[in-house]
Motif scaffolding. Structure first.
Motif, PDB file in Angstrom:
ATOM      1  N   VAL A  65       0.836  -1.203   0.000  1.00 28.27           N
ATOM      2  CA  VAL A  65       0.000   0.000   0.000  1.00 28.27           C
ATOM      3  C   VAL A  65       0.869   1.252   0.000  1.00 28.27           C
ATOM      4  O   VAL A  65       0.608   2.204  -0.733  1.00 28.27           O
ATOM      5  CB  VAL A  65      -0.972  -0.009   1.202  1.00 28.27           C
ATOM      6  CG1 VAL A  65      -1.597   1.349   1.418  1.00 28.27           C
ATOM      7  CG2 VAL A  65      -2.042  -1.044   0.995  1.00 28.27           C
ATOM      8  N   HIS A  66       1.922   1.232   0.805  1.00 26.90           N
ATOM      9  CA  HIS A  66       2.802   2.404   0.853  1.00 26.90           C
ATOM     10  C   HIS A  66       3.543   2.596  -0.465  1.00 26.90           C
ATOM     11  O   HIS A  66       3.768   3.736  -0.890  1.00 26.90           O
ATOM     12  CB  HIS A  66       3.771   2.292   2.030  1.00 26.90           C
ATOM     13  CG  HIS A  66       3.100   2.514   3.347  1.00 26.90           C
ATOM     14  ND1 HIS A  66       2.806   3.769   3.826  1.00 26.90           N
ATOM     15  CD2 HIS A  66       2.633   1.642   4.269  1.00 26.90           C
ATOM     16  CE1 HIS A  66       2.202   3.657   4.990  1.00 26.90           C
ATOM     17  NE2 HIS A  66       2.077   2.374   5.290  1.00 26.90           N
ATOM     18  N   ALA A 115      -3.274  10.170   2.520  1.00 25.20           N
ATOM     19  CA  ALA A 115      -3.514   8.802   2.046  1.00 25.20           C
ATOM     20  C   ALA A 115      -2.994   7.776   3.049  1.00 25.20           C
ATOM     21  O   ALA A 115      -3.683   6.802   3.365  1.00 25.20           O
ATOM     22  CB  ALA A 115      -2.856   8.598   0.682  1.00 25.20           C
ATOM     23  N   VAL A 116      -1.788   7.979   3.564  1.00 24.22           N
ATOM     24  CA  VAL A 116      -1.224   7.044   4.546  1.00 24.22           C
ATOM     25  C   VAL A 116      -2.062   7.054   5.820  1.00 24.22           C
ATOM     26  O   VAL A 116      -2.359   6.000   6.395  1.00 24.22           O
ATOM     27  CB  VAL A 116       0.253   7.371   4.841  1.00 24.22           C
ATOM     28  CG1 VAL A 116       0.763   6.582   6.031  1.00 24.22           C
ATOM     29  CG2 VAL A 116       1.106   7.098   3.622  1.00 24.22           C
ATOM     30  N   TYR A 123      -0.774  14.951  -1.240  1.00 26.35           N
ATOM     31  CA  TYR A 123      -1.851  14.136  -0.691  1.00 26.35           C
ATOM     32  C   TYR A 123      -1.357  12.863  -0.004  1.00 26.35           C
ATOM     33  O   TYR A 123      -2.151  12.101   0.516  1.00 26.35           O
ATOM     34  CB  TYR A 123      -2.826  13.742  -1.806  1.00 26.35           C
ATOM     35  CG  TYR A 123      -3.505  14.921  -2.449  1.00 26.35           C
ATOM     36  CD1 TYR A 123      -4.623  15.506  -1.866  1.00 26.35           C
ATOM     37  CD2 TYR A 123      -3.025  15.469  -3.625  1.00 26.35           C
ATOM     38  CE1 TYR A 123      -5.243  16.589  -2.441  1.00 26.35           C
ATOM     39  CE2 TYR A 123      -3.632  16.553  -4.217  1.00 26.35           C
ATOM     40  CZ  TYR A 123      -4.746  17.112  -3.617  1.00 26.35           C
ATOM     41  OH  TYR A 123      -5.346  18.186  -4.192  1.00 26.35           O
ATOM     42  N   ARG A 124      -0.064  12.613  -0.015  1.00 25.96           N
ATOM     43  CA  ARG A 124       0.455  11.335   0.498  1.00 25.96           C
ATOM     44  C   ARG A 124       0.223  11.156   1.987  1.00 25.96           C
ATOM     45  O   ARG A 124      -0.130  10.064   2.436  1.00 25.96           O
ATOM     46  CB  ARG A 124       1.934  11.199   0.176  1.00 25.96           C
ATOM     47  CG  ARG A 124       2.155  10.891  -1.275  1.00 25.96           C
ATOM     48  CD  ARG A 124       3.595  10.602  -1.594  1.00 25.96           C
ATOM     49  NE  ARG A 124       3.727  10.593  -3.043  1.00 25.96           N
ATOM     50  CZ  ARG A 124       4.766  11.045  -3.695  1.00 25.96           C
ATOM     51  NH1 ARG A 124       5.814  11.513  -3.042  1.00 25.96           N
ATOM     52  NH2 ARG A 124       4.793  11.010  -4.999  1.00 25.96           N
ATOM     53  N   VAL A 174       0.126   8.576  -5.702  1.00 27.68           N
ATOM     54  CA  VAL A 174      -0.543   9.693  -5.038  1.00 27.68           C
ATOM     55  C   VAL A 174       0.385  10.903  -5.077  1.00 27.68           C
ATOM     56  O   VAL A 174       1.552  10.799  -4.705  1.00 27.68           O
ATOM     57  CB  VAL A 174      -0.906   9.323  -3.577  1.00 27.68           C
ATOM     58  CG1 VAL A 174      -1.512  10.507  -2.855  1.00 27.68           C
ATOM     59  CG2 VAL A 174      -1.866   8.143  -3.563  1.00 27.68           C
ATOM     60  N   ILE A 198       0.998   4.156  -2.782  1.00 29.86           N
ATOM     61  CA  ILE A 198       0.801   5.567  -2.430  1.00 29.86           C
ATOM     62  C   ILE A 198       1.983   6.391  -2.923  1.00 29.86           C
ATOM     63  O   ILE A 198       1.801   7.464  -3.509  1.00 29.86           O
ATOM     64  CB  ILE A 198       0.584   5.729  -0.915  1.00 29.86           C
ATOM     65  CG1 ILE A 198      -0.783   5.165  -0.516  1.00 29.86           C
ATOM     66  CG2 ILE A 198       0.715   7.189  -0.496  1.00 29.86           C
ATOM     67  CD1 ILE A 198      -1.006   5.062   0.973  1.00 29.86           C
ATOM     68  N   VAL A 221      -5.337   5.118   5.190  1.00 26.17           N
ATOM     69  CA  VAL A 221      -5.129   3.668   5.149  1.00 26.17           C
ATOM     70  C   VAL A 221      -4.897   3.121   6.549  1.00 26.17           C
ATOM     71  O   VAL A 221      -5.473   2.093   6.944  1.00 26.17           O
ATOM     72  CB  VAL A 221      -3.952   3.318   4.214  1.00 26.17           C
ATOM     73  CG1 VAL A 221      -3.518   1.877   4.391  1.00 26.17           C
ATOM     74  CG2 VAL A 221      -4.328   3.591   2.778  1.00 26.17           C
TER      75      VAL A 221
END
Length: 115
Positions: A15-16, A31-32, A27-28, A23, A19, A35
């Protein structure tokens, strides 16, 4: 037991990586955080609901069926919402979200990585 653990063990790094790759940098962090918060919220929900399902649903096996059915209901609702969020981010500014929405990999981010 090892196979599910190995599959789950790569979830957060994957996922990271997604991102980081898809992303925009502005916006990172959001996003993290989203999640991570969703992961903890899902675990809290499961810890609260599973005992009830086991006791009233006829055993621990039914907990697996319950969460499998919940996933079948959740995914069709989530996928269109996810694509809408990506479109909204893509409309937020010039070049934002191009790598996700259009699949354009000819652009580089501020670190020289393709987006």
């Amino acid at each position: 037991r090892a196979a599910p653990g190995a599959g789950e063990g790569v979830a957060f790094p994957a996922v990271h990586a997604l991102i980081a790759r898809h992303v925009p940098s502005d916006y990172r962090t959001t996003a993290v955080a989203t999640v991570t918060a969703a992961s903890y919220a899902g675990a809290a929900f499961a810890f609260g609901v599973t005992p009830y399902v086991v006791v009233t649903g006829g055993g621990w096996e039914n907990a697996f069926f319950f969460f499998g059915a919940a996933a079948l209901v959740w995914v069709p609702l989530w996928v269109p919402a996810e694509f809408q969020v990506v479109r909204d981010v893509g409309e937020a500014g010039e070049g934002v979200g191009d790598g996700v929405v259009t699949g354009n990999t000819n652009k580089n981010n501020e670190h020289g990585r393709k987006v």
